[in-house]
Design an enzyme around this catalytic site. Structure first.
Site, PDB file in Angstrom:
ATOM      1  NE  ARG A 148       0.564  12.467   7.323  1.00  0.00           N
ATOM      2  CZ  ARG A 148       0.414  13.670   7.853  1.00  0.00           C
ATOM      3  NH1 ARG A 148      -0.638  13.967   8.558  1.00  0.00           N
ATOM      4  NH2 ARG A 148       1.333  14.591   7.686  1.00  0.00           N
ATOM      5  CB  ILE A 155       9.010   7.179  13.747  1.00  0.00           C
ATOM      6  CG1 ILE A 155      10.129   6.157  13.523  1.00  0.00           C
ATOM      7  CG2 ILE A 155       8.669   7.935  12.465  1.00  0.00           C
ATOM      8  CD1 ILE A 155      11.389   6.668  12.913  1.00  0.00           C
ATOM      9  CG  LEU A 212      10.632  18.010   7.223  1.00  0.00           C
ATOM     10  CD1 LEU A 212      10.907  16.543   7.550  1.00  0.00           C
ATOM     11  CD2 LEU A 212      11.901  18.836   7.427  1.00  0.00           C
ATOM     12  NE  ARG A 230      -6.565   4.573   6.130  1.00  0.00           N
ATOM     13  CZ  ARG A 230      -5.843   5.577   6.612  1.00  0.00           C
ATOM     14  NH1 ARG A 230      -6.037   5.991   7.841  1.00  0.00           N
ATOM     15  NH2 ARG A 230      -4.928   6.160   5.869  1.00  0.00           N
ATOM     16  CG  ASP A 244       4.285   1.826   9.255  1.00  0.00           C
ATOM     17  OD1 ASP A 244       3.965   2.688  10.088  1.00  0.00           O
ATOM     18  OD2 ASP A 244       4.373   2.063   8.031  1.00  0.00           O
ATOM     19  CE  LYS A 268      -1.380   1.639   4.085  1.00  0.00           C
ATOM     20  NZ  LYS A 268      -1.221   3.025   4.512  1.00  0.00           N
ATOM     21  CG  ASN A 269       2.477   2.770   3.539  1.00  0.00           C
ATOM     22  OD1 ASN A 269       1.312   3.092   3.349  1.00  0.00           O
ATOM     23  ND2 ASN A 269       2.987   2.587   4.751  1.00  0.00           N
ATOM     24  NE  ARG A 284       1.617  10.704  10.119  1.00  0.00           N
ATOM     25  CZ  ARG A 284       1.097   9.702   9.406  1.00  0.00           C
ATOM     26  NH1 ARG A 284      -0.103   9.260   9.668  1.00  0.00           N
ATOM     27  NH2 ARG A 284       1.787   9.148   8.430  1.00  0.00           N
ATOM     28  N   PRO A 285       3.376  17.079  11.040  1.00  0.00           N
ATOM     29  CG  PRO A 285       5.289  18.218  11.728  1.00  0.00           C
ATOM     30  CD  PRO A 285       4.454  17.000  12.020  1.00  0.00           C
ATOM     31  CB  CYS A 291      -3.643  10.987  12.212  1.00  0.00           C
ATOM     32  SG  CYS A 291      -2.017  10.291  12.246  1.00  0.00           S
TER      33      CYS A 291
END
Ligand code: EPZ
Length: 452
Positions: A123, A360, A156, A430, A338, A45-46, A152-153, A147
């Protein structure tokens, strides 16, 4: 019309159920059964999400094979269609993921807006920012917001695009970006490692004027997958798989065909399923080198792993105890964040103690109180959790808060006595394709209960 038709077809599962109706579903597990069998790993997925976004960089067709059949993919198709992309899906979600492909054509960008309604749910939708700016010089993308796992800005992403000549304002919750004269190559050093920012700026840089250097770039295999697709589309990128990517921009990219890499997190998750339940599971259509850090940890816990040509075999005699192992999450090639919730589930039934440290995300222990409901002994101190193994977890109703937290509860349920019911299964949908079917095929007593 055509894209919408395909989207509709895609949203319907083979058995006629739709993901739209799954939000109230739950998963019931009667634990204590060892698992024996084979699981075919789906496409990642990622990796698939940024690969799909890359279609915005060309007016020709990008075809992706080995596409996972999960809800986030449908959400992204929906977003891409809103930008004017036509999407054609082939194959079914019937377990033969290699036969499933998508062709995406962004002949013309008809809208530059990525709305809040989609980006807040997923996102990865915000990744359209760099490609839209690079292709047509403007984009209006909703800020994704925080979330369940952290704030999670996007700083960057924004700093990098500004260094490439974009002007960006935050207006009413949207990042409104312009680069009327196109993006220019720039030297960018990330203050910390970000998968998303590396992907976003890579996609911006391939169409920028001049050379862009991305220093302290993420080295996750999903970045390498994106680099390989971009190269197949005609991009010039040096440093594949390293923390320094050098990109020479091109005026135009062309279409390409590419196969999505195997899902390393799904691979690691089922490896831990075999470890926690005991038994022997062969994981196919994947690569052991993608999960080296996970293999090291489970081997240290006393689990046997054999590497095969197309994956790995994970085995534990159900009578053999699991040893406690300390785990620290880290960017790739370190132990993945993850996979943090899943290893915690395994450590809850170890014969010792384990310190699990999350480096993280600042809030990624939401699964702890739910694991405790199953009888786990866990104390959180800041970014570390001390897990003292218990002899037996006991099934209970639990609530999932995010994708990986949910799957850790499934894993714990496999080891628990009695019945565990995991609610809010839409988190699992998801990112895990046919999870209950894959586990049931190995002998797990697991079923989906349809919500009202
Ligand atoms: C990707 O998210 C994954 N998502 C996540 O998987 C994964 O947990 C994460 O990378 C880390 O490996 C997808 O690929 C779709 P980051 P991403 O930017 O790119 C901070 C899952 O369960 N940061 O690498 O959003 C950030 O707050 C999901 O499948 C900034 O400070 O993660 C975090 O602390 C969850 N500023 C750290 O960097 C920024 O501008 C790493 O985040 C961007 C990020």
């Amino acid at each position: 019309m055509a894209p919408l038709l395909f989207l509709l077809v895609y949203l319907i599962l083979p058995n006629g159920r739709s993901w739209i109706r799954t939000s109230m579903d739950s998963i019931r597990i009667r634990g204590g059964k060892p698992l024996y069998g084979k699981i075919e790993i789906s496409g990642a997925k990622n990796a698939a999400l940024p690969l799909m976004v890359a279609c915005l960089l060309t007016d020709e067709t990008v075809t992706l094979r080995n596409l996972p059949h999960v809800a986030d993919i449908s959400t992204l198709i929906n977003l891409l269609c809103q930008h004017g992309v036509s999407a054609h899906l082939n194959g079914h979600g019937d377990g033969n993921s290699n036969g499933r492909s998508i062709s995406l054509t962004a002949k013309e960008i008809t809208s530059t807006e990525a709305p809040y309604d989609i980006v807040r749910k997923m996102r990865a939708g915000a990744l359209v920012l760099g490609p839209l700016l690079a292709r047509i010089g403007k984009a209006k993308v909703s800020l994704p917001g925080g979330c369940a796992i952290g704030t999670r800005p996007m700083n960057l992403h924004l700093d990098g695009l500004e260094a490439m000549g974009a002007t960006i304002e935050i207006e009413a919750g949207y990042m409104v970006a312009e680069a009327p004269n196109g993006l220019k190559g720039a030297e960018i050093r990330f203050d910390n490692v970000s998968v998303g920012a590396t992907e976003d700026l890579l996609m911006a840089a391939v169409l920028a004027d001049g050379v862009t250097v991305l220093d302290n770039a993420a080295r996750e295999p999903e970045i390498t997958d994106l680099v390989l697709l971009l190269k197949a589309m005609g991009a010039e990128i040096e440093g594949t798989g390293t923390e320094r990517l050098v990109i020479t921009g091109k005026p135009k990219l062309h279409g390409a065909e590419y196969s999505v890499m195997p899902d390393r997190i799904e691979t690691g998750t089922y490896a831990i399923a075999a470890a926690i339940a005991g038994g022997r599971i062969e994981l196919t259509n994947t690569r052991a080198d993608l999960v080296t850090s996970v293999i090291e940890v489970i081997e240290a816990a006393g689990v046997d792993v054999e590497i095969t040509d197309d994956g790995l075999i994970v085995e534990r005699d159900p009578a053999k105890p699991i040893s406690g192992v300390d785990v620290l999450t880290h960017p790739y090639p370190g132990y993945p964040t993850d996979m943090q919730a899943q290893i915690m589930a395994l450590m809850t039934v170890s014969s010792g103690a384990s310190m699990i440290t999350e480096t993280i995300f600042e809030n990624r222990f939401m699964h702890v109180p739910e694991l405790v409901r199953l009888g786990a002994n866990i104390n959180v101190h800041g970014r570390s959790a001390m897990v003292r193994g218990v002899k037996q977890l006991v099934g209970a109703p639990v609530m999932a808060t995010d994708l990986r937290a949910s799957v850790s509860l499934v894993l714990a349920g496999l080891a628990a006595s009695g019945e565990t019911v995991i609610n809010r299964v839409y988190h699992l949908d998801r990112g895990y394709e046919r999870l209950e079917e894959k586990l049931a095929a190995c002998g797990a007593d697991v079923e989906r209960i349809q919500g009202e």
